[in-house]
Scaffold this motif. Structure first.
Motif, PDB file in Angstrom:
ATOM      1  N   PHE A 111       0.873  -1.164   0.000  1.00 14.39           N
ATOM      2  CA  PHE A 111       0.000   0.000   0.000  1.00 14.39           C
ATOM      3  C   PHE A 111       0.911   1.215   0.000  1.00 14.39           C
ATOM      4  O   PHE A 111       1.612   1.490   0.979  1.00 14.39           O
ATOM      5  N   GLY A 112       0.956   1.892  -1.122  1.00 18.80           N
ATOM      6  CA  GLY A 112       1.831   3.048  -1.293  1.00 18.80           C
ATOM      7  C   GLY A 112       1.591   3.636  -2.669  1.00 18.80           C
ATOM      8  O   GLY A 112       0.595   3.319  -3.334  1.00 18.80           O
ATOM      9  N   TYR A 113       2.502   4.464  -3.133  1.00 15.87           N
ATOM     10  CA  TYR A 113       2.368   5.049  -4.464  1.00 15.87           C
ATOM     11  C   TYR A 113       2.780   4.019  -5.514  1.00 15.87           C
ATOM     12  O   TYR A 113       3.789   3.342  -5.390  1.00 15.87           O
ATOM     13  N   GLY A 114       1.989   3.920  -6.564  1.00 13.50           N
ATOM     14  CA  GLY A 114       2.250   2.960  -7.632  1.00 13.50           C
ATOM     15  C   GLY A 114       1.286   3.200  -8.776  1.00 13.50           C
ATOM     16  O   GLY A 114       0.626   4.224  -8.832  1.00 13.50           O
ATOM     17  N   PRO A 115       1.120   2.280  -9.691  1.00 16.59           N
ATOM     18  CA  PRO A 115       1.744   0.961  -9.697  1.00 16.59           C
ATOM     19  C   PRO A 115       3.175   0.976 -10.239  1.00 16.59           C
ATOM     20  O   PRO A 115       3.924   0.033 -10.025  1.00 16.59           O
ATOM     21  N   SER A 116       3.585   2.022 -10.935  1.00 11.88           N
ATOM     22  CA  SER A 116       4.964   2.068 -11.434  1.00 11.88           C
ATOM     23  C   SER A 116       5.849   2.712 -10.366  1.00 11.88           C
ATOM     24  O   SER A 116       5.367   3.152  -9.325  1.00 11.88           O
ATOM     25  N   GLU A 117       7.165   2.764 -10.631  1.00 14.63           N
ATOM     26  CA  GLU A 117       8.072   3.328  -9.636  1.00 14.63           C
ATOM     27  C   GLU A 117       7.665   4.755  -9.295  1.00 14.63           C
ATOM     28  O   GLU A 117       7.168   5.493 -10.142  1.00 14.63           O
ATOM     29  N   ALA A 127       8.853  -7.695 -12.343  1.00 17.30           N
ATOM     30  CA  ALA A 127       8.062  -6.586 -12.896  1.00 17.30           C
ATOM     31  C   ALA A 127       8.553  -5.219 -12.425  1.00 17.30           C
ATOM     32  O   ALA A 127       8.324  -4.209 -13.100  1.00 17.30           O
ATOM     33  N   GLU A 128       9.236  -5.169 -11.305  1.00 15.50           N
ATOM     34  CA  GLU A 128       9.707  -3.901 -10.753  1.00 15.50           C
ATOM     35  C   GLU A 128      10.930  -3.349 -11.477  1.00 15.50           C
ATOM     36  O   GLU A 128      11.240  -2.169 -11.365  1.00 15.50           O
ATOM     37  N   TYR A 129      11.624  -4.190 -12.228  1.00 17.99           N
ATOM     38  CA  TYR A 129      12.842  -3.741 -12.905  1.00 17.99           C
ATOM     39  C   TYR A 129      12.512  -2.774 -14.040  1.00 17.99           C
ATOM     40  O   TYR A 129      11.610  -3.007 -14.838  1.00 17.99           O
ATOM     41  N   VAL A 130      13.247  -1.671 -14.105  1.00 20.48           N
ATOM     42  CA  VAL A 130      13.136  -0.702 -15.189  1.00 20.48           C
ATOM     43  C   VAL A 130      14.449  -0.767 -15.956  1.00 20.48           C
ATOM     44  O   VAL A 130      15.519  -0.559 -15.400  1.00 20.48           O
ATOM     45  N   SER A 131      14.367  -1.082 -17.226  1.00 20.82           N
ATOM     46  CA  SER A 131      15.550  -1.350 -18.050  1.00 20.82           C
ATOM     47  C   SER A 131      16.204  -0.058 -18.547  1.00 20.82           C
ATOM     48  O   SER A 131      16.183   0.253 -19.724  1.00 20.82           O
ATOM     49  N   TYR A 132      16.800   0.679 -17.620  1.00 15.59           N
ATOM     50  CA  TYR A 132      17.561   1.854 -18.015  1.00 15.59           C
ATOM     51  C   TYR A 132      18.822   1.383 -18.735  1.00 15.59           C
ATOM     52  O   TYR A 132      19.370   0.325 -18.418  1.00 15.59           O
ATOM     53  N   ILE A 133      19.321   2.161 -19.706  1.00 14.81           N
ATOM     54  CA  ILE A 133      20.506   1.763 -20.464  1.00 14.81           C
ATOM     55  C   ILE A 133      21.667   1.501 -19.516  1.00 14.81           C
ATOM     56  O   ILE A 133      22.335   0.481 -19.603  1.00 14.81           O
ATOM     57  N   MET A 134      21.908   2.421 -18.587  1.00 13.26           N
ATOM     58  CA  MET A 134      22.930   2.201 -17.567  1.00 13.26           C
ATOM     59  C   MET A 134      22.218   1.737 -16.301  1.00 13.26           C
ATOM     60  O   MET A 134      21.312   2.406 -15.815  1.00 13.26           O
ATOM     61  N   PRO A 135      22.580   0.572 -15.755  1.00 13.22           N
ATOM     62  CA  PRO A 135      21.902   0.052 -14.565  1.00 13.22           C
ATOM     63  C   PRO A 135      21.934   1.062 -13.418  1.00 13.22           C
ATOM     64  O   PRO A 135      22.945   1.727 -13.178  1.00 13.22           O
ATOM     65  N   GLN A 136      20.797   1.172 -12.736  1.00 10.38           N
ATOM     66  CA  GLN A 136      20.679   2.140 -11.658  1.00 10.38           C
ATOM     67  C   GLN A 136      19.485   1.822 -10.784  1.00 10.38           C
ATOM     68  O   GLN A 136      18.725   0.894 -11.052  1.00 10.38           O
ATOM     69  N   GLU A 137      19.337   2.621  -9.735  1.00 11.45           N
ATOM     70  CA  GLU A 137      18.185   2.555  -8.848  1.00 11.45           C
ATOM     71  C   GLU A 137      16.916   2.459  -9.692  1.00 11.45           C
ATOM     72  O   GLU A 137      16.773   3.138 -10.703  1.00 11.45           O
ATOM     73  N   SER A 184      13.749  -6.136  -5.635  1.00  7.67           N
ATOM     74  CA  SER A 184      14.511  -6.238  -6.876  1.00  7.67           C
ATOM     75  C   SER A 184      15.234  -7.577  -7.007  1.00  7.67           C
ATOM     76  O   SER A 184      15.651  -8.178  -6.023  1.00  7.67           O
ATOM     77  N   GLU A 185      15.405  -8.001  -8.243  1.00 10.43           N
ATOM     78  CA  GLU A 185      16.194  -9.198  -8.531  1.00 10.43           C
ATOM     79  C   GLU A 185      17.691  -8.888  -8.544  1.00 10.43           C
ATOM     80  O   GLU A 185      18.503  -9.787  -8.681  1.00 10.43           O
ATOM     81  N   TYR A 186      18.039  -7.607  -8.389  1.00 10.76           N
ATOM     82  CA  TYR A 186      19.436  -7.187  -8.477  1.00 10.76           C
ATOM     83  C   TYR A 186      19.875  -6.515  -7.189  1.00 10.76           C
ATOM     84  O   TYR A 186      19.160  -5.682  -6.632  1.00 10.76           O
ATOM     85  N   SER A 187      21.082  -6.836  -6.758  1.00  8.17           N
ATOM     86  CA  SER A 187      21.649  -6.176  -5.575  1.00  8.17           C
ATOM     87  C   SER A 187      22.148  -4.790  -5.986  1.00  8.17           C
ATOM     88  O   SER A 187      22.411  -4.530  -7.164  1.00  8.17           O
TER      89      SER A 187
END
Length: 162
Positions: free
Chosen positions: A36-42, A62-72, A100-103
């Motif tokens: 329960f928060g702001y969404g559904p996207s980041e 589904a939470e991952y956003v494919s930015y060209i350079m990996p980031q928050e 996230s699936e990424y550290s």
């Protein structure tokens, strides 16, 4: 009743550079979650006005956003409740959550999204605050009001088993 209360209290030197985030990070096996928060996207402190406060279901992929350079990516500002597996995280004052699936280390070490390797566990972040995203790469510096540069910090959340 098995409830755990986590409390963070501290003072920060506001003359130092602001922090990108302040909170807790841990790994779990579960990938699906409800919040329960702001969404559904980041939704970040400076970029949540196009989002709606509500109850949402999601998963780490589904939470991952494919930015060209990996980031928050994939943070949800002002989350009041996060249900992950058999646990519920709650804070009346709200928190930023990220699943996230990424550290953070993987996102920092790699220069391109296609180089990323998924973690064997899901990375969960419960943050007192995450600084805004801003537009400094192609615009003005992040506004002071969106920076994690609080002098006195008090943050409490609970973990309950469903």
């Amino acid at each position: 009743d098995g409830t755990v209360e986590v409390a963070l209290k501290g003072k920060f030197d506001q003359a130092k550079p602001y922090l990108p985030r302040l909170g807790f990070e841990f790994k779990v096996a579960e990938k699906d979650f409800t919040y329960f928060g702001y969404g559904p996207s980041e939704a970040y402190i400076d970029m949540h006005h196009g989002s709606k406060m509500g109850m949402y279901d999601s998963n780490a992929e589904a939470e991952y956003v494919s930015y060209i350079m990996p980031q928050e990516h994939g943070s949800h500002f002002n989350t009041k409740l996060l249900k992950l597996g058999e646990y519920i995280f709650e804070a009346a004052q709200g928190f930023s959550c990220n699943v996230s699936e990424y550290s953070i280390q993987e996102l920092t070490r790699k220069n391109h999204y296609f180089e990323l390797q998924k973690d064997e566990f899901t990375n969960v972040r419960i943050d007192y605050k995450v600084s805004g995203i801003g537009s400094n790469s192609c615009g003005p510096e992040l506004l002071e009001k969106y920076r994690m540069n609080d002098g006195d910090v008090e943050f409490t959340f609970t973990i309950k088993k469903v």
